[in-house]
Write an enzyme that holds these catalytic residues in place. Structure first.
Site, PDB file in Angstrom:
ATOM      1  N   HIS A  62       8.858   2.527   6.197  1.00 51.71           N
ATOM      2  CA  HIS A  62       9.764   3.617   5.807  1.00 51.71           C
ATOM      3  C   HIS A  62       8.951   4.832   5.397  1.00 51.71           C
ATOM      4  O   HIS A  62       7.736   4.773   5.264  1.00 51.71           O
ATOM      5  CB  HIS A  62      10.676   3.185   4.650  1.00 51.71           C
ATOM      6  CG  HIS A  62       9.940   2.919   3.361  1.00 51.71           C
ATOM      7  ND1 HIS A  62       9.486   1.667   3.013  1.00 51.71           N
ATOM      8  CD2 HIS A  62       9.561   3.742   2.336  1.00 51.71           C
ATOM      9  CE1 HIS A  62       8.882   1.727   1.835  1.00 51.71           C
ATOM     10  NE2 HIS A  62       8.910   2.982   1.407  1.00 51.71           N
TER      11      HIS A  62
ATOM     12  N   HIS B  32      15.365  -0.311   2.104  1.00 55.93           N
ATOM     13  CA  HIS B  32      15.562   1.049   2.591  1.00 55.93           C
ATOM     14  C   HIS B  32      14.736   1.260   3.846  1.00 55.93           C
ATOM     15  O   HIS B  32      13.698   0.623   4.039  1.00 55.93           O
ATOM     16  CB  HIS B  32      15.232   2.116   1.537  1.00 55.93           C
ATOM     17  CG  HIS B  32      13.848   2.056   0.963  1.00 55.93           C
ATOM     18  ND1 HIS B  32      13.279   0.913   0.468  1.00 55.93           N
ATOM     19  CD2 HIS B  32      12.908   3.023   0.806  1.00 55.93           C
ATOM     20  CE1 HIS B  32      12.063   1.179   0.019  1.00 55.93           C
ATOM     21  NE2 HIS B  32      11.807   2.451   0.225  1.00 55.93           N
TER      22      HIS B  32
ATOM     23  N   HIS C 299       5.332   9.984   1.256  1.00 52.40           N
ATOM     24  CA  HIS C 299       4.486   8.899   1.759  1.00 52.40           C
ATOM     25  C   HIS C 299       5.106   8.187   2.949  1.00 52.40           C
ATOM     26  O   HIS C 299       6.318   8.220   3.164  1.00 52.40           O
ATOM     27  CB  HIS C 299       4.167   7.880   0.653  1.00 52.40           C
ATOM     28  CG  HIS C 299       5.309   6.988   0.239  1.00 52.40           C
ATOM     29  ND1 HIS C 299       6.096   7.255  -0.858  1.00 52.40           N
ATOM     30  CD2 HIS C 299       5.781   5.817   0.763  1.00 52.40           C
ATOM     31  CE1 HIS C 299       7.002   6.296  -0.995  1.00 52.40           C
ATOM     32  NE2 HIS C 299       6.832   5.407  -0.017  1.00 52.40           N
TER      33      HIS C 299
ATOM     34  N   HIS D 131       7.865  -1.937  -8.277  1.00 54.50           N
ATOM     35  CA  HIS D 131       8.965  -0.986  -8.394  1.00 54.50           C
ATOM     36  C   HIS D 131      10.145  -1.627  -9.124  1.00 54.50           C
ATOM     37  O   HIS D 131      10.391  -2.842  -8.976  1.00 54.50           O
ATOM     38  CB  HIS D 131       9.465  -0.553  -7.014  1.00 54.50           C
ATOM     39  CG  HIS D 131       8.544   0.361  -6.275  1.00 54.50           C
ATOM     40  ND1 HIS D 131       8.020   1.504  -6.832  1.00 54.50           N
ATOM     41  CD2 HIS D 131       8.078   0.304  -5.006  1.00 54.50           C
ATOM     42  CE1 HIS D 131       7.264   2.114  -5.931  1.00 54.50           C
ATOM     43  NE2 HIS D 131       7.270   1.410  -4.822  1.00 54.50           N
TER      44      HIS D 131
ATOM     45  N   TYR E  66      -0.222   2.681  -4.114  1.00 58.79           N
ATOM     46  CA  TYR E  66      -0.214   3.979  -3.438  1.00 58.79           C
ATOM     47  C   TYR E  66      -1.632   4.550  -3.414  1.00 58.79           C
ATOM     48  O   TYR E  66      -2.375   4.452  -4.402  1.00 58.79           O
ATOM     49  CB  TYR E  66       0.688   4.968  -4.177  1.00 58.79           C
ATOM     50  CG  TYR E  66       2.162   4.686  -4.047  1.00 58.79           C
ATOM     51  CD1 TYR E  66       2.896   5.182  -2.979  1.00 58.79           C
ATOM     52  CD2 TYR E  66       2.822   3.932  -5.014  1.00 58.79           C
ATOM     53  CE1 TYR E  66       4.250   4.933  -2.871  1.00 58.79           C
ATOM     54  CE2 TYR E  66       4.179   3.675  -4.916  1.00 58.79           C
ATOM     55  CZ  TYR E  66       4.884   4.178  -3.832  1.00 58.79           C
ATOM     56  OH  TYR E  66       6.221   3.925  -3.728  1.00 58.79           O
TER      57      TYR E  66
ATOM     58  N   GLU F   4       1.609   4.050   1.251  1.00 67.42           N
ATOM     59  CA  GLU F   4       1.948   2.899   0.417  1.00 67.42           C
ATOM     60  C   GLU F   4       1.779   1.644   1.252  1.00 67.42           C
ATOM     61  O   GLU F   4       2.111   1.629   2.437  1.00 67.42           O
ATOM     62  CB  GLU F   4       3.402   2.976  -0.058  1.00 67.42           C
ATOM     63  CG  GLU F   4       3.835   1.761  -0.879  1.00 67.42           C
ATOM     64  CD  GLU F   4       5.342   1.673  -1.117  1.00 67.42           C
ATOM     65  OE1 GLU F   4       5.750   1.066  -2.108  1.00 67.42           O
ATOM     66  OE2 GLU F   4       6.104   2.207  -0.286  1.00 67.42           O
TER      67      GLU F   4
END
Length: 307
Positions: free
Chosen positions: A153, A199, A214, A246, A255, A265
């Site tokens: 993503h 996501h 990112h 997260h 990261y 990431e």
């Protein structure tokens, strides 16, 4: 409200020095170099990806993202979405087949956040690197570095989040998985999926349009994320934060930056999503814990280092 968009297909990233970038993306992250074209672009993929490529590197004067592409189920779906994007008010450009090596025709549009996206239905499929589709082994023996499995993503910064959500939900068929809301009801972050993943694209409210935060790549285990941290130190790669977890998506993450200043990431784990799930909501005053669950506060670099 599925509209034919299946999954992320590729991202084209601008880098300042192609040779330095290849040491980073190929040798450190472990993406597989698969091709170069007449424009000087380099094509790469994660080893589990069946498409010919998912990352394109282009040497340029400024870093950042040129565009992100999504694959749709068919040419008929592509044509229907073309019309719906125009009806929504997007300017749509047609990119001929072959402009990206091995990729069919694409339609490109600009979201209200200022970012360029594109849709395509056809891309050459070369199968999983080193194992194929018939009696495959567990993994290829010649993987390098972090052994990135797939491009997963992007997180992007820009304005007009409500209008962008309307575009992605009503036209493209994405679902809202997770959001961050201010006390007065403004959505300042939104995480959208066209699949069962936590996501496939995410946006943070930001006054300047078309900023790249990112590109993210999947690893298999938490141990692999920790090993990525070791490799970042071994190679003196610029690190942003992590390894950590997260709150949003519950993924385990680290990261870091490529030599041009683009943030990457690598992560493992994370939530899943079905269309009947309600979006998860975080309060804006909990944003530190939402992003970095262990530290519970954001570092300034994470908020301001954009390309």
């Amino acid at each position: 409200m599925k509209k034919g968009v299946m999954r992320p297909g590729h991202v084209q990233i601008r880098v300042l020095d192609l040779d330095e970038a290849l040491v980073h993306y190929r040798d450190l992250m472990g993406l597989i170099e698969v091709d170069r074209d007449s424009q000087g672009r380099v094509y790469l993929k994660g080893w589990t990806e069946v498409d010919r490529f998912s990352v394109v590197l282009r040497e340029a004067d400024q870093p950042g993202m040129d565009f992100m592409g999504f694959k749709v189920v068919s040419e008929a779906a592509l044509e229907q979405l073309h019309g719906e994007l125009i009806a929504f008010g997007c300017q749509v450009d047609q990119i001929p087949a072959g402009e990206l090596e091995g990729c069919g025709r694409r339609i490109r549009f600009v979201a209200p956040t200022g970012h360029s996206f594109e849709l395509f239905a056809d891309k050459v499929q070369t199968g999983r690197y080193g194992v194929g589709n018939h009696n495959p082994e567990a993994w290829p023996r010649d993987l390098k570095g972090m052994k990135a499995e797939r491009f997963d993503h992007c997180l992007l910064y820009g304005p007009e989040l409500d209008k962008t959500l309307k575009l992605f939900h009503e036209v493209l068929g994405f679902d809202l998985c997770e959001q961050v809301m201010t006390p007065d009801g403004k959505r300042v972050a939104q995480f959208l999926t066209c699949s069962m993943k936590a996501h496939d694209i995410a946006f943070i409210d930001h006054p300047e349009p078309n900023k790249f935060h990112h590109a993210s790549f999947l690893l298999e285990t938490w141990q692999d994320v920790l090993r990525a941290g070791d490799l970042i130190s071994m190679t003196d790669t610029s690190i942003d934060i992590g390894p950590t977890r997260h709150g949003i998506t519950h993924g385990q993450t680290i990261y870091f930056f490529d030599p041009s200043g683009n943030r990457n990431e690598v992560f493992c784990g994370g939530d899943y999503f079905y269309p009947d799930h309600e979006p998860i909501t975080w309060d804006a005053d909990m944003l530190g814990k939402a992003i970095f669950y262990h530290d519970r506060q954001l570092n300034e670099r994470f908020l301001t280092a954009l390309t």
